[in-house]
Design an enzyme around this catalytic site. Structure first.
Site, PDB file in Angstrom:
ATOM      1  N   ILE A 135     -32.201  56.166-136.392  1.00 51.25           N
ATOM      2  CA  ILE A 135     -31.186  56.970-136.128  1.00 51.25           C
ATOM      3  C   ILE A 135     -30.899  57.207-134.838  1.00 51.25           C
ATOM      4  O   ILE A 135     -29.363  57.128-134.675  1.00 51.25           O
ATOM      5  CB  ILE A 135     -31.618  58.453-136.758  1.00 51.25           C
ATOM      6  CG1 ILE A 135     -32.124  58.427-138.243  1.00 51.25           C
ATOM      7  CG2 ILE A 135     -30.576  59.624-136.755  1.00 51.25           C
ATOM      8  CD1 ILE A 135     -31.130  58.099-139.211  1.00 51.25           C
ATOM      9  N   ASN A 170     -36.228  53.585-139.908  1.00 49.93           N
ATOM     10  CA  ASN A 170     -34.909  54.056-139.425  1.00 49.93           C
ATOM     11  C   ASN A 170     -34.760  54.039-138.121  1.00 49.93           C
ATOM     12  O   ASN A 170     -35.820  53.681-137.339  1.00 49.93           O
ATOM     13  CB  ASN A 170     -35.185  55.463-139.784  1.00 49.93           C
ATOM     14  CG  ASN A 170     -35.871  56.460-138.725  1.00 49.93           C
ATOM     15  OD1 ASN A 170     -35.283  56.784-137.612  1.00 49.93           O
ATOM     16  ND2 ASN A 170     -37.145  56.698-138.802  1.00 49.93           N
ATOM     17  N   LYS A 188     -46.527  64.776-129.958  1.00 51.32           N
ATOM     18  CA  LYS A 188     -46.429  63.796-130.897  1.00 51.32           C
ATOM     19  C   LYS A 188     -46.878  62.588-130.741  1.00 51.32           C
ATOM     20  O   LYS A 188     -46.218  61.613-129.878  1.00 51.32           O
ATOM     21  CB  LYS A 188     -44.992  63.887-131.650  1.00 51.32           C
ATOM     22  CG  LYS A 188     -44.770  63.102-132.838  1.00 51.32           C
ATOM     23  CD  LYS A 188     -43.707  63.510-133.809  1.00 51.32           C
ATOM     24  CE  LYS A 188     -43.741  62.838-134.988  1.00 51.32           C
ATOM     25  NZ  LYS A 188     -42.711  63.244-135.805  1.00 51.32           N
ATOM     26  N   CYS A 204     -39.982  57.984-127.370  1.00 49.06           N
ATOM     27  CA  CYS A 204     -38.975  57.795-126.690  1.00 49.06           C
ATOM     28  C   CYS A 204     -39.196  56.800-125.664  1.00 49.06           C
ATOM     29  O   CYS A 204     -39.953  56.764-124.737  1.00 49.06           O
ATOM     30  CB  CYS A 204     -37.965  58.747-126.402  1.00 49.06           C
ATOM     31  SG  CYS A 204     -37.998  60.150-127.394  1.00 49.06           S
ATOM     32  N   LYS A 220     -34.796  68.826-136.284  1.00 48.65           N
ATOM     33  CA  LYS A 220     -34.708  67.348-135.503  1.00 48.65           C
ATOM     34  C   LYS A 220     -34.630  67.495-133.971  1.00 48.65           C
ATOM     35  O   LYS A 220     -34.368  68.521-133.510  1.00 48.65           O
ATOM     36  CB  LYS A 220     -33.148  67.241-135.924  1.00 48.65           C
ATOM     37  CG  LYS A 220     -32.610  65.876-135.861  1.00 48.65           C
ATOM     38  CD  LYS A 220     -31.387  65.645-136.813  1.00 48.65           C
ATOM     39  CE  LYS A 220     -30.837  64.313-136.187  1.00 48.65           C
ATOM     40  NZ  LYS A 220     -31.851  63.312-136.149  1.00 48.65           N
TER      41      LYS A 220
END
Ligand SMILES: Cc1cc2nc3c(=O)[nH]c(=O)nc-3n(C[C@H](O)[C@H](O)[C@H](O)COP(=O)(O)OP(=O)(O)OC[C@H]3O[C@@H](n4cnc5c(N)ncnc54)[C@H](O)[C@@H]3O)c2cc1C
Ligand SMILES: Cc1cc2nc3c(=O)[nH]c(=O)nc-3n(C[C@H](O)[C@H](O)[C@H](O)COP(=O)(O)OP(=O)(O)OC[C@H]3O[C@@H](n4cnc5c(N)ncnc54)[C@H](O)[C@@H]3O)c2cc1C
Ligand SMILES: Cc1cc2nc3c(=O)[nH]c(=O)nc-3n(C[C@H](O)[C@H](O)[C@H](O)COP(=O)(O)O)c2cc1C
Ligand SMILES: Cc1cc2nc3c(=O)[nH]c(=O)nc-3n(C[C@H](O)[C@H](O)[C@H](O)COP(=O)(O)O)c2cc1C
Ligand code: FES
Ligand code: FES
Lengths: 311, 259, 311, 259
Positions: A69, A67, A163, A128, A43
């Site tokens: 989260i 999602n 990523k 992000c 994570k």
């Protein structure tokens, strides 16, 4: 037949759980022996502990889920001292997912976490929002992504994989910029940005309003992007997005991935990773392959032997 | 231990408007512990609906390797489930979470079990186990309207049972909370499961006494790995500490988490 | 209860088939009375007749499909003289989808087709590759899309709607550039670019390799984009992407669309449009609305009355 | 006229390896015309699999309002279909396309029907209707291997029937094309359905005589609206003219389209 060598990573097989879909492995370790896994993408870790977004944080969509989260995690110090130390009991190389709100955050986390004994590679989560550019994600502007990659490469003790976010017009341009900035590999894809509205209230189902779309619904987009990027860069790719079965794994390898990660499917079937690992050798044999690496990129490699060819 | 099993349907029937009672048989039953745990069901082979559905365990029969659930067929997943027939199989992951602790109430003491709507089912196994332990049980079960009432007979066998309906079409008219006051119910420990607003009022009114609440939250994994189902802890209501409903709960002590 | 007024379009209801998923209406006219439809978005017209791509041109994916038809059409002259004249028998305003490989193509087609009696609006398909920029789609660079919009606006006899491609990092920036260039409305979304590989051959299932992903799988992406764009522009939006049911329609309206189009679902159920139109009034009543317009944008409108409010 | 109907399964059985025979009942049968038409089936309620599956009509019984299909359960859709039971319903759109024209062969003349694998089924209804018309029928049916053979008995009742297998495990060893030569079959008109490579060879060898071929192509709509299933016409093999397999075909005259 299944082993794969990638920068920093000596994998017994090319199957690993995707970041955020496997926690730090504790829960799944009660269900099966984690030593079976090729690797574990843990994570996301951030500099400070984060609670994440308000709930509801997940919603179901057709063949997919959303999602938001919000990168909940105990902060890099605790991840290093508690989670990574606990993971040392397994003979599995760890890929540490690194997140932040500004370049300095990533640098801080990367430097710390890359020192851990079992962390063999970093995975930069560049989806992000970047506080310094008004919340525009790092992963949507090639120069910003490249700069971040460079900064992290300077401090990381292990190879750095970046990523890619699929929410871009030109994934090849992005991949090339990141390769040029020194990345050792790419992982792709992160989630597409999506939303669901409740018919009764009219409001978003997810408290954060938008969420990341994952699962089988996005597989065609992921396959296309891996196909395009793998032909344009020379660093390896770990592919992901909607994998549920051994054939999905092979499709990603054909597209050009050297290894794959399984995300959402872990929630549907917590045993999906070991099951795929167990099925892979037979399926490869059926298709006429002697080693999993023969599948890599065969959708576009001119000289690839045909799948049904058997010696 | 958590297991995944294709369990066989031994009984499946409609017991109230939109409400179905489903009995499954298999080895997974041997793993079931405290009442209040739940299972996570995959209702189709394919990828629609994709996610599992969390449903509470309502009755456990270790002798026959069966357990029973009661669910409301509303959305896509539960509607598909409601079409399954006897001898069909259901993919079950469980048992999950931590149920109601029985240790907080002693033989001879009084437990009040308060359920709201689809929160009623897990209280049945709880009531049975409390009775078996010698605890005196009382039940207040709230429903929206008469056609939604279920399990009254089963609870009545175990102890005093007050049924309330929001519209007064059956039993006491009003909320469970006012019924508790009007009937001046006395108890040593309260157990409750139901909609969050109901839980909030109960915690406010009765949180100073032993009170255990079972929570609901949207879930991904159901086993503690995805962080979909977290809630803040009461001692750090805006900070980073948290509890996961699926693996730390679904049952919490009053005052433990922010509702 | 269902009528909607949009630039150029006086719709009896907000439901229409999406371009490319209904041909020019001939086939469906044998199944139901086309007069029931709010509008028809006809198949893309280009300057010259096109055969399109080699087959296979479609492939199925989880909750979606890929297509690479390649804009097959008989050329704008024939569309005008045969198809549009044939469509005149119906009391349905037509939205003509316009495609091309360079600005001049669009201008040519737009000028011609906008003269047709029953064409009440144009829909610019800007997802086409632009030969002048090496095949980069018009719809992925705001300046290019804006320039195209302006050029078409100058020649069109009817209002111009621009159809946004979802394959961009910043859909709001794109929408604003197009609004600024004079577009009368937006339609969104076109397909996501995807791919599928055959497990036996290792090759792409679609002859064109990549295809456009449509169907329920992409609905969360479409809803998110309509939600974002409708708050940033003041021109109306016709929403599409994965609509199959009356509740999907309402979700798009909540997100901010003023009308919707149904694409892939026509293949699954050829009667889907008239069925949704028939169901819509009751569903609106159930949810407490007196007119379909009350749904528009209620996911973000502060002062929207709650859905369950009934007077 | 094309209709959509939830038709009822009256019979469903496995007749060879992976091959199922499915009989459906409903009013849509009244619309069926020439043999060689197909139906488009939705095999699940939900959106996986999303698209309909095109399957040829193999037998039509207007008296009982039934028709039969034979299909190979291979991918996701046909596998789901194969699990349906008697009395279940299937969502059928049809009849679609244009079948084999019977007008090109007269009573007393000889028709040769050549089928390959899963292309065999539509020839059965064709053969029946030809026989009813007084045409003499001969059949060459090619399969991969013995376990894949089906319908031999049914065709034998109607006329001379040669079964071939690629591996020689049953009947004549070799391709249908060489069997036609070896047996020196004479005929006035040929009808064929099967894999495209087989159709290509037949067209090359016999295209100068009356020959009708039934084509397969990936489909979207099945009714002519989406342009998924087009092929070039033979007189303009690289131009913009086209035929749609679903609505102009699936049966074409030899030399009409590019195979
Ligand atoms: C621990 C726990 C125990 C539960 N026990 C029961 C029970 O015994 N009987 C019963 O009828 N219901 C129970 N529920 C609620 C039940 O999980 C939901 O009603 C069900 O998931 C809805 O699925 P659907 O297919 O009807 O709805 P859909 O709208 O198709 O669901 C879409 C998604 O949202 C989730 N979701 C929707 N509503 C809820 C909800 N209220 N809580 C959690 N997730 C939701 C679904 O799981 C799914 O992922 C329980 C929930 C939890 C968390
Ligand atoms: C006019 C026509 C008549 C046909 N008649 C028969 C018949 O009588 N019996 C029979 O067994 N098969 C027949 N087929 C082939 C049949 O349609 C495919 O085998 C079937 O669609 C495959 O579906 P699946 O779920 O098994 O495969 P999947 O792999 O899940 O299919 C994925 C997608 O590809 C399409 N597809 C896959 N293979 C084919 C194919 N060969 N042709 C067209 N589309 C394909 C499917 O329709 C679906 O959209 C016919 C095809 C056509 C065009
Ligand atoms: C619940 C959830 C949490 C996730 N958290 C992270 C994360 O922390 N970091 C990250 O890089 N990706 C995260 N992802 C993205 C996945 O790692 C993966 O890229 C994506 O889900 C696509 O794969 P899938 O379709 O197999 O799930 C998360 C995905 C899900 C569903
Ligand atoms: C087979 C097919 C052909 C299409 N052709 C066109 C086209 O010619 N022009 C266009 O603008 N969009 C075209 N589209 C895109 C649709 O109009 C629509 O934007 C998209 O499919 C999303 O909607 P859906 O999910 O309801 O299908 C096509 C889509 C499909 C599936
Ligand atoms: S549902 Fe995944 S952590 Fe609780
Ligand atoms: S399948 Fe749509 S035109 Fe033939």
């Amino acid at each position: 037949m299944l082993n794969i060598q990638l920068p920093g990573l000596s994998l017994k097989n090319p199957i690993m759980p995707a970041s955020g879909c496997f926690g730090f492995g504790r829960e799944y370790s009660q269900l099966f022996d984690l030593n079976q896994l090729g690797s574990i993408m843990i994570k996301a870790s951030t500099q400070e502990a984060r609670f994440g977004n308000p709930t509801p944080r997940v919603a179901e969509t057709e063949s997919g889920m959303l999602n938001a989260i919000g990168l909940q995690n105990p902060g890099v110090e605790k991840v290093v001292s508690e989670e990574l130390v606990w993971l040392e009991q397994f003979d599995v190389p760890i890929i540490a997912n690194v997140a932040g709100s500004q370049v300095e955050d990533y640098v801080y986390v990367a430097e710390k976490i890359s020192q851990s004994k079992n962390v063999k590679a970093l995975e930069l989560n560049i989806s992000c929002p970047n506080v310094k550019t008004g919340g525009i994600a790092f992963g949507t502007i090639p120069e910003v992504a490249a700069q971040l990659t460079k900064a992290v490469k300077e401090v990381s003790a292990v190879p750095v994989y970046v990523k890619l976010s699929p929410n871009v017009a030109n994934i090849v341009e992005m991949a090339k910029a990141i390769e040029h900035a020194g990345a050792d590999g790419l992982t792709m894809i992160n989630t597409l940005i999506g939303m669901r509205l409740d018919i009764k209230t009219g409001k978003p189902v997810i408290a954060n309003k938008t969420g990341g779309l994952s699962g089988p619904a996005i597989k065609p987009v992921a396959i296309r992007m891996v196909y395009e990027v793998s032909q344009a860069v020379s660093i390896p790719i770990i592919g992901m997005g909607g994998i549920q079965t051994v054939d999905d794994v092979i499709e990603f390898l054909y597209a050009g991935a050297s290894a794959v990660a399984v995300g959402t499917a872990n929630f549907v079937n917590p045993f999906v990773c070991p099951e795929i690992i167990a099925e892979l050798p037979n399926r490869l044999k059926e298709l006429g392959f002697e080693h999993v690496s023969e599948c890599v990129g065969r959708s576009w490699k001119q000289d690839a032997k045909t799948a049904n060819y058997s010696s | 231990m958590i297991k995944q099993e294709l369990m066989v349907i031994t009984k499946h029937e409609k017991i109230a408007e939109h409400i179905f009672q489903l009995t499954l048989q298999g080895e997974l039953v041997a793993e079931m512990g405290n009442p209040g745990q739940f299972v996570h069901l995959k209702v189709s082979d394919g990828s629609t609906p994709l996610l599992r559905r969390p449903i509470s365990i309502s009755e456990i029969n270790k002798d026959t390797n069966e357990f029973t659930m009661i669910y409301r067929a509303e959305g896509a997943g539960t509607q598909l489930l409601s079409k399954k027939k006897q001898e069909d199989v259901v993919d079950v992951l469980g048992p999950l979470g931590n149920g109601f602790p029985l240790g907080d109430v002693k033989s001879g003491q009084v437990a009040l079990l308060v359920g709201g709507g689809i929160g009623v089912p897990p209280l049945l196994e709880l009531s049975k186990q409390l009775v078996a332990k010698g605890v005196k049980v009382q039940h207040v079960l709230g429903f929206q309207t008469s056609s939604a009432v279920f399990l009254e007979k089963e609870f009545s066998k175990l102890g005093k049972t007050i049924v309330t309906t929001d519209d007064g079409s059956y039993g006491y008219k009003g909320f469970v909370t006012t019924a508790i006051e009007d009937y001046q119910l006395q108890f040593d420990c309260m157990y409750t499961c139901g909609p969050t607003p109901m839980l909030r009022v109960l915690e406010k009114l009765h949180g100073h006494n032993p009170l255990f609440l079972s929570l609901e939250e949207r879930m991904g994994c159901g086993i503690g790995a995805c962080f979909a189902c977290v809630c803040h802890t009461a001692d750090d209501p805006t900070g980073a500490s948290y509890k996961k409903v699926c693996s730390d709960g679904p049952v919490f002590k009053a005052g433990e988490v922010v509702l």
